[in-house]
Design a protein around this motif. Structure first.
Motif: not given
Length: 292
Positions: A163, A126, A166
């Motif tokens: 996704s 990330g 996250g």
């Protein structure tokens, strides 16, 4: 007597500091709001009587809805671009929210081999900007026909894919929900899926709204990747790409007020969402900001 004077001086000092703080905050707010006020005012400037380009005054000499009327005229594809943007943002928000909630629940409630290593890998990955993968993603999507004419489903796919990485804020919120609830439900024979849907989800309204809002915002404001994927095919543009092309043409002056009007319409849904859901948004951020 001395204590009374000290308390009085302390109150006066506190009032003075608060007054200075409020003045500074008000000035900063005015500076921050100034560009938005200018855009709104310029969007109401008459295109026909004052030309469509930039001028050296802020308040229009004649208010008009010419620019807004043009946006929804048959000569303009603004409604098509706006619909593309909404479709992408809507489905990405749903897909990302579901993905993040499921991954966060698994990492918060389960203990399995490689869990800690997976969490560290996700946090490290990330830290790298998504721009590094743009070229690879473009050629990958191109092979599946998800660029240009297929840019809308391509952008939805990219928005949802990975996704689950996250998970961090959502997992932190789930960590605040006592494990004893899960244990009691497991004793009564409830499966993990039942615990998730009937117990955890109803208790997680703030973090669900926070996740959905942040997921909605990214594609709604996306320009770089959207312009890269839909390049050269106007029917697949989102609003950001289309408006940028308006001010990047030879007729820049003519489209300036229309650009401002489009910017106002783009800001309306997001503003309404945040004003209506700001309570849950703040609860989701603060509730998820725990060590996990």
């Amino acid at each position: 007597m001395a204590n009374v004077k000290e308390k009085k001086l302390h109150k006066q000092h506190t009032k003075l500091k608060n007054g200075i703080s409020y003045v500074v905050l008000i000035l900063l707010s005015l500076i921050w709001l100034c560009p938005f006020v200018m855009i709104v005012l310029q969007s109401f400037r008459s295109y026909k009587t004052e030309l469509g380009g930039m001028v050296d005054y802020l308040i229009p000499k004649q208010f008009s809805l010419d620019s807004y009327a043009y946006l929804f005229s048959p000569d303009c594809k603004f409604f098509k671009w706006y619909l593309n943007t909404f479709i992408i943002a809507f489905f990405v928000a749903i897909g990302q929210t579901c993905m993040v909630l499921m991954v966060s629940f698994a990492l918060s409630r389960s203990r399995f081999k490689g869990r800690d290593l997976w969490m560290r890998i996700c946090l490290i990955l990330g830290m790298f900007p998504g721009f590094l993968t743009m070229i690879c993603l473009y050629f990958l999507l191109k092979n599946f026909g998800l660029t240009q004419a297929g840019a809308v489903p391509g952008l939805i796919l990219v928005g949802i894919a990975s996704s689950g990485m996250g998970y961090y804020v959502c997992k932190g919120f789930f960590d605040t929900i006592p494990m004893t609830l899960d244990e009691a439900a497991r004793i009564d024979g409830a499966s993990r899926a039942r615990i998730f849907f009937t117990m955890i989800v109803p208790l997680s309204k703030p973090i669900i709204i926070y996740t959905a809002l942040t997921a909605f915002m990214a594609p709604w404001c996306d320009y770089i990747f959207a312009s890269y994927i839909s390049f050269g095919y106007t029917d697949s543009y989102n609003v950001a790409v289309a408006l940028y092309n308006w001010v990047y043409t030879a007729d820049y002056q003519g489209f300036f007020t229309r650009f401002c009007a489009g910017g106002v319409l783009v800001a309306v849904p997001v503003t309404v969402l945040f004003m209506a859901l700001q309570k849950y948004y703040v609860e989701g951020v603060t509730g998820g900001a725990v060590k996990g």
